[in-house]
Design a protein around this motif. Structure first.
Motif, PDB file in Angstrom:
ATOM      1  N   SER A  56      11.601  -6.218 -10.834  1.00  0.00           N
ATOM      2  CA  SER A  56      10.603  -6.026  -9.797  1.00  0.00           C
ATOM      3  C   SER A  56      11.411  -5.592  -8.294  1.00  0.00           C
ATOM      4  O   SER A  56      12.371  -6.492  -8.028  1.00  0.00           O
ATOM      5  CB  SER A  56       9.578  -7.067  -9.376  1.00  0.00           C
ATOM      6  N   VAL A  57      11.042  -4.671  -7.450  1.00  0.00           N
ATOM      7  CA  VAL A  57      11.533  -4.607  -6.322  1.00  0.00           C
ATOM      8  C   VAL A  57      10.398  -4.563  -5.447  1.00  0.00           C
ATOM      9  O   VAL A  57       9.322  -4.093  -5.448  1.00  0.00           O
ATOM     10  CB  VAL A  57      12.399  -3.079  -6.165  1.00  0.00           C
ATOM     11  N   PHE A  58      10.447  -5.512  -4.288  1.00  0.00           N
ATOM     12  CA  PHE A  58       9.505  -5.636  -3.416  1.00  0.00           C
ATOM     13  C   PHE A  58      10.025  -5.607  -2.070  1.00  0.00           C
ATOM     14  O   PHE A  58      11.098  -5.847  -1.368  1.00  0.00           O
ATOM     15  CB  PHE A  58       8.621  -6.790  -3.503  1.00  0.00           C
ATOM     16  N   GLY A  59       8.940  -5.228  -1.159  1.00  0.00           N
ATOM     17  CA  GLY A  59       9.288  -5.206   0.418  1.00  0.00           C
ATOM     18  C   GLY A  59       8.262  -6.183   0.933  1.00  0.00           C
ATOM     19  O   GLY A  59       7.080  -6.385   0.789  1.00  0.00           O
ATOM     20  N   ARG A  60       8.659  -7.014   2.198  1.00  0.00           N
ATOM     21  CA  ARG A  60       7.737  -7.684   2.765  1.00  0.00           C
ATOM     22  C   ARG A  60       7.966  -7.658   4.361  1.00  0.00           C
ATOM     23  O   ARG A  60       9.091  -7.112   4.967  1.00  0.00           O
ATOM     24  CB  ARG A  60       8.140  -9.214   2.396  1.00  0.00           C
ATOM     25  N   LEU A  96      13.540  -6.972   2.186  1.00  0.00           N
ATOM     26  CA  LEU A  96      13.491  -6.363   0.698  1.00  0.00           C
ATOM     27  C   LEU A  96      13.921  -7.448  -0.421  1.00  0.00           C
ATOM     28  O   LEU A  96      14.794  -8.463   0.156  1.00  0.00           O
ATOM     29  CB  LEU A  96      14.315  -5.179   0.708  1.00  0.00           C
ATOM     30  N   GLY A  97      13.580  -7.408  -1.445  1.00  0.00           N
ATOM     31  CA  GLY A  97      13.688  -8.473  -2.274  1.00  0.00           C
ATOM     32  C   GLY A  97      13.956  -8.027  -3.922  1.00  0.00           C
ATOM     33  O   GLY A  97      13.290  -6.842  -4.210  1.00  0.00           O
ATOM     34  N   VAL A  98      14.333  -8.539  -4.821  1.00  0.00           N
ATOM     35  CA  VAL A  98      14.427  -8.223  -6.080  1.00  0.00           C
ATOM     36  C   VAL A  98      13.944  -9.540  -7.071  1.00  0.00           C
ATOM     37  O   VAL A  98      14.372 -10.594  -6.709  1.00  0.00           O
ATOM     38  CB  VAL A  98      15.949  -7.975  -6.492  1.00  0.00           C
ATOM     39  N   ARG A  99      13.236  -9.130  -7.949  1.00  0.00           N
ATOM     40  CA  ARG A  99      12.792 -10.306  -8.878  1.00  0.00           C
ATOM     41  C   ARG A  99      12.749 -10.010 -10.178  1.00  0.00           C
ATOM     42  O   ARG A  99      12.343  -8.881 -10.758  1.00  0.00           O
ATOM     43  CB  ARG A  99      11.275 -10.463  -8.600  1.00  0.00           C
ATOM     44  N   PHE A 100      13.185 -10.777 -11.133  1.00  0.00           N
ATOM     45  CA  PHE A 100      13.414 -10.706 -12.528  1.00  0.00           C
ATOM     46  C   PHE A 100      12.507 -11.453 -13.428  1.00  0.00           C
ATOM     47  O   PHE A 100      12.801 -12.734 -12.914  1.00  0.00           O
ATOM     48  CB  PHE A 100      14.992 -10.801 -13.090  1.00  0.00           C
ATOM     49  N   LYS A 101      11.968 -11.226 -14.233  1.00  0.00           N
ATOM     50  CA  LYS A 101      10.911 -12.018 -14.977  1.00  0.00           C
ATOM     51  C   LYS A 101      11.463 -11.842 -16.427  1.00  0.00           C
ATOM     52  O   LYS A 101      11.172 -10.899 -17.083  1.00  0.00           O
ATOM     53  CB  LYS A 101       9.571 -11.846 -14.928  1.00  0.00           C
ATOM     54  N   LEU A 102      11.504 -12.900 -17.194  1.00  0.00           N
ATOM     55  CA  LEU A 102      12.103 -12.957 -18.589  1.00  0.00           C
ATOM     56  C   LEU A 102      10.916 -13.798 -19.339  1.00  0.00           C
ATOM     57  O   LEU A 102      10.977 -14.867 -19.293  1.00  0.00           O
ATOM     58  CB  LEU A 102      13.253 -13.683 -18.715  1.00  0.00           C
ATOM     59  N   PRO A 103       9.950 -13.246 -20.042  1.00  0.00           N
ATOM     60  CA  PRO A 103       8.970 -13.824 -20.739  1.00  0.00           C
ATOM     61  C   PRO A 103       9.807 -14.695 -21.927  1.00  0.00           C
ATOM     62  O   PRO A 103      10.708 -14.132 -22.561  1.00  0.00           O
ATOM     63  CB  PRO A 103       8.009 -12.933 -21.481  1.00  0.00           C
TER      64      PRO A 103
END
Length: 265
Positions: free
Chosen positions: A233-237, A251-258
């Motif tokens: 995910s790429v997000f802006g705040r 700006l930020g980057v998020r990685f989710k691993l189920p």
């Protein structure tokens, strides 16, 4: 006739529907993403507890990713399923072709028997007319005339029975092929050569072999699909602490691993 019978066959319709399903799966598997992207928007503020002007806005774009080897395994499984479906279609086409040939042979046989009976009734009527003429002339007894008449009636009954058999054979062929009128029995119905419908191997054997290969590939794909797709995910705040402060952008980057838990699998 083969194509018309294929369009009417219930199993053939199921195979065509499965082909559409596999094509749709192919579009998803060939995609660069493991699933459709997702968009999230959030807002946070102190409107209800003080209302000092604290505000925070965030927008996020999530991109589901393929696990290593997952996409290739799914593509191999899909290709094997398509091959198995083609083999099953070939086997079903051969079965329909065999049924058509049997129905056409039955119709030709019934028509031939009807034609022979029609010749017999002409001969019986000719004989009856000759016996009647000789009976009037006094050369033959009345019993001979009655015997000839009974023979004519017997052949007529046989003709009617064979006509019923011919009509039933024609109806069976019409029901299978969907044609309103069956082809004339004395005309050879054109059928595609067997070599144009199936491979040199027995079609049912080829279908079973292809299904076995597809099952193994699906098992391998299932082993590669032990967890849901990870998400990048790429997000802006945009935020501020109070109404007197300036907005800060980040700006930020998020990685989710189920996780591959037993409950999921």
């Amino acid at each position: 006739q083969l194509e018309a019978a294929w369009r009417l066959d219930a199993e053939a319709k199921t195979l065509d529907a499965r082909a559409g399903e596999l094509r749709a799966r192919g579009l998803q598997i060939d995609s660069l993403l493991a699933a459709p992207p997702a968009v999230a928007v959030s807002y946070r503020g102190d409107n209800l507890n003080g209302n000092t002007g604290q505000r925070e806005y965030e927008a996020e774009l999530g991109l589901p990713l393929w696990l290593p080897g997952q996409r290739a395994a799914n593509q191999s499984a899909l290709a094997a399923e398509l091959a198995a479906l083609q083999a099953e279609r070939a086997a079903r086409r051969l079965a329909i072709l065999g049924a058509l040939r049997e129905k056409n042979a039955a119709l030709r046989r019934a028509q031939a028997e009807l034609d022979m009976t029609a010749v017999r009734i002409q001969e019986a009527r000719a004989l009856e007319a000759d016996v009647a003429r000789r009976h009037k002339a006094g050369d033959l007894a009345r019993t001979d005339f009655l015997a000839a008449r009974m023979e004519t009636l017997a052949v007529m009954r046989d003709l009617a029975a064979r006509a019923v058999v011919r009509d039933a054979a024609r109806a069976d062929l019409s029901q299978l092929s969907g044609a309103s009128l069956a082809a004339p029995a004395e005309t050879a119905v054109e059928m595609p050569a067997v070599s144009a419908v199936i491979s040199p191997a027995h079609p049912e054997l080829a279908s079973y072999q292809a299904a076995s290969i597809a099952a193994r590939e699906k098992l391998r794909a299932a082993q590669q699909n032990r967890r849901d797709a990870p998400e990048l995910s790429v997000f802006g705040r945009r935020e501020r602490g109070s109404s007197a402060a300036e907005y800060d952008n980040s700006l930020g980057v998020r990685f989710k691993l189920p996780l591959a838990t037993e409950a999921r699998n």
